[in-house]
Enzyme design. Structure first.
Site, PDB file in Angstrom:
ATOM      1  N   ALA B  45       0.837  -1.207   0.000  1.00 51.16           N
ATOM      2  CA  ALA B  45       0.000   0.000   0.000  1.00 51.16           C
ATOM      3  C   ALA B  45       0.871   1.257   0.000  1.00 51.16           C
ATOM      4  O   ALA B  45       0.675   2.155  -0.823  1.00 51.16           O
ATOM      5  CB  ALA B  45      -0.940  -0.003   1.205  1.00 51.16           C
ATOM      6  N   HIS B 267      -4.782 -17.906  11.298  1.00 51.73           N
ATOM      7  CA  HIS B 267      -4.607 -18.845  10.186  1.00 51.73           C
ATOM      8  C   HIS B 267      -4.419 -20.250  10.749  1.00 51.73           C
ATOM      9  O   HIS B 267      -3.632 -20.444  11.660  1.00 51.73           O
ATOM     10  CB  HIS B 267      -3.387 -18.424   9.360  1.00 51.73           C
ATOM     11  CG  HIS B 267      -3.360 -19.029   8.001  1.00 51.73           C
ATOM     12  ND1 HIS B 267      -3.115 -20.356   7.809  1.00 51.73           N
ATOM     13  CD2 HIS B 267      -3.558 -18.501   6.768  1.00 51.73           C
ATOM     14  CE1 HIS B 267      -3.167 -20.619   6.502  1.00 51.73           C
ATOM     15  NE2 HIS B 267      -3.434 -19.508   5.855  1.00 51.73           N
ATOM     16  N   SER B 285       0.955 -22.995   3.594  1.00 51.13           N
ATOM     17  CA  SER B 285      -0.203 -22.597   2.795  1.00 51.13           C
ATOM     18  C   SER B 285      -1.443 -23.467   3.015  1.00 51.13           C
ATOM     19  O   SER B 285      -1.355 -24.680   3.170  1.00 51.13           O
ATOM     20  CB  SER B 285       0.166 -22.628   1.313  1.00 51.13           C
ATOM     21  OG  SER B 285      -0.989 -22.438   0.534  1.00 51.13           O
ATOM     22  N   ARG B 331     -11.070 -21.189   7.321  1.00 51.10           N
ATOM     23  CA  ARG B 331      -9.962 -20.924   8.242  1.00 51.10           C
ATOM     24  C   ARG B 331     -10.391 -20.845   9.706  1.00 51.10           C
ATOM     25  O   ARG B 331      -9.763 -21.454  10.577  1.00 51.10           O
ATOM     26  CB  ARG B 331      -9.284 -19.602   7.875  1.00 51.10           C
ATOM     27  CG  ARG B 331      -8.409 -19.716   6.669  1.00 51.10           C
ATOM     28  CD  ARG B 331      -7.727 -18.399   6.357  1.00 51.10           C
ATOM     29  NE  ARG B 331      -6.929 -18.541   5.141  1.00 51.10           N
ATOM     30  CZ  ARG B 331      -6.227 -17.570   4.583  1.00 51.10           C
ATOM     31  NH1 ARG B 331      -6.226 -16.373   5.126  1.00 51.10           N
ATOM     32  NH2 ARG B 331      -5.540 -17.779   3.491  1.00 51.10           N
TER      33      ARG B 331
END
Lengths: 251, 639
Positions: B45, B267, B285, B331
Site C-alpha cells: 500500500a 490462520h 499454505s 480458516r
C-alpha cells in the site's frame, strides 16, 4: 548443547570493533540461529551487559534483512538458506561459532553486526525500474510473454537484496545483485524499451559506490540464498557492451 | 469533536466511484509540488501510494523502520492477488468479486468501499504487469490464474509462492523511480512516535531515527498511514518481528477512531511452536489441506511416534465433525477445532500444541511425484525449519495470528476521523469485514495505493493550496516532541529486572488465551484485569539497556510493546461489546447447537468505531450502521 561464540562487537561506525567471546548453555538443536542470538541477548541483558545488535525482520527467508558472516560464510553453513533459516542442528555440542557482519567497503558497519546496505537502493534508484505511471499501463494480456521467459525472469526476480553476494566476493562486487535486476527487466518485453539506458546507469552507479569488479570466482552464486546464477553477470556484460555500442545516449 | 460520516457517494453501487471522481476537486499540476505529503510504511500500500503520488507531482516524504522500503512485510505474502479480469470466462465480474468479499467478511464491511476495491482490481494487475512483475503465464503467453479460498472462480494472479515479494518489488521500483526524479524522499530506519495535529488537521509526525536515536520533526499538508496490522499482539504470529501498532495507536490517541479492533484472523496452518525461544511462526499454505488429512491420537497423551499409531487409533477430527467439508473447512473453523483438541489434551509434539497434517494417504494414492509437484517448495521449507521430512511423517501444524481486519476507521475517501490523516491497506478497517478471503489483501493494498488515495487525497489538498509550508517550530510540534521524549525517558528510567520480550510474551499469551480464536465474557473480563496488571508491572519492572542516543533495539521494542498494551485492551473491550459471533470473532455465548458461529444482525450489523478519551478513561463506542442495499444477508454455511 553448549556453544562458544566469537562475535564482532562495534559500538558505532566511528569506533573500532573487536571480537568478544561468549558461552551459551542449553542451546536446543531446534532453535534457529537468530533465536540462539535472542537467547544470548536475554542473558546479556539480565547480566547487565549490552545485547548484540543484528538485523532481522520476517524470519522466514524473504525480507533479506538478516545477513551474518558465520564461520567464514555468508548466512552460514546451510545451502540456499538465509541466516534466519539456519538452525542450530547444523552445529555440534561444544562448537565455537564465529559471527561477523558483512565485510565490504561499500557496506560500512553501523553497529555490531548491522551494516549499511543503502548502496543497493542507490543502484536501483539509478535505473532498476520500468517507467510506467499508474493509469498508463496497457491491458495486462496485451503484453504476451513466453512462459519460459516469464519463469526465467521470475527466477532472477527472487533476489532478496540481502548482500550475501557482495560479502562472499573477495572483491566485494555487487554484480550478481545488479545483474539479477538488469536481467529480470531485460528479459521481459516490458523492460526492453529502456534496457540500454538502464544497464549503463546502474553499472555506472555500482562503480561509483566502490563495489569491486568480478573476477569469476563464482563465490556469489555459491552463497546466494536464492540460487541466483552467475550467467546473469554475463548477460549484464553483454547488455552493457551492446548498449555502449548501439545507444546514442552514453552516460 | 469528530463525527462519523462515511461520505459514501449517492447513487447506484456501480456508479459511486465514477460519480465521486467526476465531482471531486482537483489540484492544479503546478500547485502539487508545493504540497507536502507524509507517508508512513512501505509495504504494497505504502510503496504504490508513494509512487503514484510522486508521479502526480506531490512532494512526498516516505518513512519506514526497515533499512530499505522493499523489505516491508507485504514481501512475505504467498498465495496471490485477486482481480475480476474474468480471463477464464468462468463467470467472474466486479460484482461477483465484491459479493464474495462481502460474504467472506461475514457481512461486516461497507458495501461501497468493497465494491470500489473490486472495481480497481483490474487496473492494478495491468499496472503491476507493466512494471515487470513476473506473474505466472499460460503457454500462449497470457496470464495464468488459480483458484483460492473457497470461491467458485479462478481469479487469483500469482508468482509461484512469492506473489507478495514480486508485487512489492514492482511497487518499490515505482517508488525508487520517483526518488530518482526527486518527488519522493526516503527516510528509512525511522519509527513514528507521534502524529502532530494542528488546528484539527494532521500536519506532521515525530519520529525516532533508529541509528542515532535523534527525535525528529517532519511536517506536511497531509499524512497517510500505511503501517499494516498488529498481529504481533500475540507475540508469536506470521508477521515480521518488528511489525507494530505504534503509528496507528498514536493516531488513535490524537483522535482517529479505531474500527473493529478485535477482528483478527487466525490462520489454521502454521508451523507450531518448537521451543520457548521461538520468535516467529511460519505459515504453511492453506492449499496443503487439499491433500493432507488432519488428525490427533484418540488417546489423551499418546506420545508414540505418529507413524506408530495405527489407523483405528487416529481421530480425523475435521472429517468427523464436518463430514461435508472435511479437511477443507474455512480458516476460522479449522483453527477453532485444532485449539479445541489441543486444549482437551490430545495435541501432539513436545508441547502438545500441534496437530498432524498427514500426506500418507495422498502419497499412497497419487504417488510421491504428484505431491512433490504440487507442494514441493512448501515441503522443503517445512523440512528446513523443523528438520522433519513430511514425505515420511506427518507435518505438525497449529493456528497462528495472521491478519488484522480491524484498523483505523476511515470514510469512503480513506480519511480517518482526523482531517488530513489517511489510512490505507491493512492499517484501515474497511474492506474485509470480520474475515479476510485469501489473495484479497495484496489486492486491497495495491488498489488503495495506486488508484484510490491519489484521487481522494486531491479532493482534500485542493483546499490546502493556499496553506504555506507547515513550520515544525509550531507549538504543536514542540508539544508532541516533548511528549515522545518524556515517554522514552520514562521507559529508560524504569531500570527494572525483566526484558521487554518477556513482557511481550506474557501479553501475547493473555491475548491468545482470552482474545484469540475463541472468546467469552468471563475470559475477556479476566483479560482486562490481567492486561492492566501486566501494564503496571511493565512500567515498574521493565529493563531497557543502553541509552536513547544510539542504535538501541531493546528501546525500539520497549516503545512498541508499551503501545501493544493499549491496543490489547481496546481489542478486549471491542470483543466484549460484540456479543455476537461473526467471521473470525467467535463468542462462545453466540453459537448454534452444532457449535457454529451465530451472527446477530438485528443488534450488531455495525462497525464499532472507538474514540480515545484519555489514559485511564474508557473509550467511547460510535456505531456506523452497515446498510446492505445490494446484498442479502445470509448465514455462511459449510454443511
Amino acid at each position: 548443547m553448549n556453544i562458544k561464540l566469537k562475535i564482532w562487537r562495534q559500538e558505532n561506525s566511528k569506533v573500532k570493533g573487536k571480537f568478544i567471546d561468549y558461552v551459551l548453555d542449553n542451546v536446543s538443536p531446534g532453535m534457529s540461529f537468530l533465536e540462539m542470538l535472542d537467547a544470548l541477548n536475554t542473558k546479556l541483558i539480565q547480566e547487565g551487559g549490552s545485547p548484540v545488535a543484528f538485523e532481522h525482520d520476517c524470519r522466514e527467508g524473504i525480507c533479506g534483512s538478516c545477513g551474518l558472516y558465520i564461520n567464514g560464510r555468508p548466512h552460514g553453513p546451510g545451502e540456499k538458506s538465509t541466516t534466519c533459516e539456519l538452525h542450530m542442528r547444523s552445529f555440534k555440542d561444544g562448537d565455537t561459532i564465529i559471527v561477523e557482519p558483512w565485510r565490504a567497503k561499500a557496506f560500512p558497519v553501523i553497529r555490531d553486526l548491522i551494516v549499511d546496505r543503502s548502496g543497493f537502493d542507490e543502484i536501483l534508484k539509478a535505473g532498476g525500474f520500468i517507467s510506467v505511471n499508474a493509469g498508463a499501463a496497457p491491458e495486462a494480456n496485451s503484453i504476451l510473454v513466453n512462459k519460459e521467459v516469464s519463469e526465467e525472469a521470475f527466477d532472477v526476480a527472487t533476489c532478496i537484496g540481502c548482500g550475501a553476494c557482495v560479502a562472499a566476493c573477495k572483491n566485494a562486487s555487487a554484480m550478481l545483485f545488479v545483474s539479477a535486476k538488469i536481467s529480470q527487466l531485460a528479459i521481459l518485453p516490458q523492460g526492453k524499451v529502456e534496457a540500454a539506458q538502464r544497464v549503463q546507469a546502474m553499472v555506472a552507479k555500482m562503480d561509483e559506490l566502490g563495489f569491486g569488479n568480478c573476477t569469476n570466482t563464482y563465490a556469489c552464486e555459491a552463497e546466494c540464498p536464492k540460487g541466483i546464477k552467475v550467467i546473469n553477470i554475463a548477460r549484464m556484460n553483454r547488455e552493457f557492451f551492446t548498449a555502449k555500442v548501439v545507444s546514442q545516449k552514453t552516460t | 469533536m469528530a463525527t462519523l460520516n462515511s461520505k459514501i457517494p449517492e447513487g447506484p453501487l456501480s456508479e459511486k466511484w465514477t460519480k465521486y471522481r467526476a465531482e471531486m476537486k482537483l489540484v492544479n499540476p503546478a500547485n502539487k509540488s508545493k504540497l507536502d505529503i507524509i507517508l508512513v510504511g512501505t509495504g504494497l500500500a505504502g510503496s504504490s501510494a508513494a509512487s503514484s503520488l510522486g508521479e502526480l507531482g506531490y512532494n512526498v516524504k516516505v518513512f519506514c523502520y526497515q533499512d530499505s522500503p522493499r523489505r516491508a512485510h507485504s514481501v512475505a505474502a504467498q498465495g496471490g492477488i485477486n482481480a475480476a479480469k474474468n480471463y477464464r470466462n468462468d463467470g467472474d465480474s466486479v460484482y461477483r468479486l465484491f459479493y464474495d468479499m462481502i460474504k467472506g467478511g461475514d457481512y461486516r464491511s461497507r458495501e461501497a468501499n468493497v465494491y470500489r476495491a473490486a472495481e480497481v482490481s483490474n487496473a492494478t494487475i495491468d499496472q503491476l504487469t507493466a512494471q515487470g512483475v513476473p506473474f505466472a503465464r499460460e503457454y500462449g503467453g497470457t496470464l495464468d490464474n488459480r483458484s483460492f479460498g473457497g470461491v467458485q472462480v479462478s481469479r487469483t494472479f500469482y508468482s509461484k509462492g512469492q506473489t507478495g515479494q514480486q508485487c512489492l518489488l514492482g511497487a518499490f521500483s515505482g517508488l525508487i523511480r520517483q526518488v530518482n526524479k526527486g518527488t519522493v524522499k526516503m527516510y528509512p530506519r525511522r519509527d513514528v512516535l507521534e502524529i502532530v495535529v494542528v488546528d484539527g488537521k494532521a500536519r506532521g509526525i515525530i519520529t525516532r531515527n533508529l541509528v542515532t536515536g535523534e527525535i525528529e520533526r517532519h511536517s506536511a499538508h497531509a499524512v497517510v498511514l500505511a503501517t499494516g496490522g498488529y498481529g504481533t499482539i500475540y507475540y508469536l504470529s506470521t508477521l515480521a518481528l518488528n511489525s507494530n501498532v505504534s503509528a496507528a495507536w498514536s493516531a488513535f490517541k490524537k483522535g482517529a477512531f479505531f474500527g473493529n479492533p478485535s477482528f483478527i484472523q487466525i490462520h489454521p496452518s502454521s508451523i507450531p511452536v518448537l521451543n520457548e525461544y521461538q520468535a516467529k511462526l511460519t505459515l504453511m499454505s492453506e492449499s496443503l489441506r487439499n491433500d493432507g488429512r488432519v488428525w490427533v491420537p484418540k488417546e489423551k497423551g499418546d506420545h508414540r511416534h505418529a507413524n506408530e499409531i495405527p489407523e483405528e487409533e487416529r481421530d480425523y477430527y475435521l472429517e468427523r465433525r464436518y463430514p461435508a467439508y472435511g479437511n477443507l473447512v474455512p480458516r476460522d473453523v479449522g483453527s477453532r477445532a485444532a485449539k479445541e483438541r489441543c486444549d482437551a489434551g490430545y495435541g501432539v509434539g513436545e508441547t502438545g500444541l500441534a496437530v498432524n497434517l498427514d500426506f500418507k494417504d495422498a502419497i499412497a494414492k497419487q504417488g510421491k511425484k504428484a505431491i512433490e509437484n504440487k507442494y514441493g517448495n512448501l515441503f522443503e521449507m517445512y523440512e528446513k525449519i523443523t528438520g522433519i521430512n513430511p514425505y515420511v511423517e506427518p507435518m505438525r501444524i497449529y493456528p497462528a495470528g495472521h491478519y488484522t481486519m480491524g484498523g483505523l476507521w476511515v470514510d469512503y475517501e480513506l480519511m480517518t476521523t482526523i482531517t488530513g490523516l489517511y489510512a490505507i491497506g491493512e492499517s484501515n478497517f474497511s474492506d474485509h469485514g470480520a474475515n479476510r478471503l485469501g489473495a484479497s489483501s495484496l489486492m486491497q493494498c495495491a488498489g488503495d495505493g495506486y488508484f484510490v488515495i491519489p484521487n481522494t487525497i486531491g479532493n482534500y489538498l485542493a483546499g490546502e493550496i493556499r496553506t504555506a509550508k507547515i513550520q515544525t517550530s509550531l507549538p504543536e510540534f514542540e508539544e508532541a516532541e516533548k511528549s515522545a521524549k518524556a515517554r522514552i525517558e520514562k521507559l529508560m528510567a524504569v531500570k527494572g529486572t525483566k526484558t521487554v520480550t518477556s513482557f511481550h510474551k506474557r501479553l501475547g499469551k493473555i491475548m491468545w488465551d482470552f482474545c484469540g480464536m475463541s472468546r467469552n465474557e468471563a475470559g475477556l473480563t479476566k483479560a482486562l484485569t490481567l492486561i492492566d496488571e501486566l501494564n503496571d508491572e511493565y512500567w515498574k519492572d521493565v529493563k531497557v539497556p543502553g541509552s536513547n542516543n544510539e542504535l538501541n533495539q531493546e528501546l525500539e521494542k520497549a516503545i512498541r510493546v508499551a503501545d501493544f498494551f493499549g491496543i490489547a485492551k481496546l481489542m478486549v473491550i471491542d470483543a466484549l461489546n460484540r456479543k455476537e459471533s461473526c467471521g473470525a470473532h467467535f463468542r462462545e455465548e453466540s453459537q448454534t447447537e452444532t457449535g457454529e458461529a451465530k451472527r446477530d444482525d438485528a443488534n450488531f450489523a455495525y462497525v464499532s468505531a472507538w474514540e480515545y478519551k484519555g489514559e485511564n478513561q474508557s473509550p467511547i463506542l460510535h456505531k456506523e450502521e452497515l446498510k446492505f442495499e445490494n446484498v442479502e444477508l445470509k448465514i455462511r454455511d459449510y454443511k
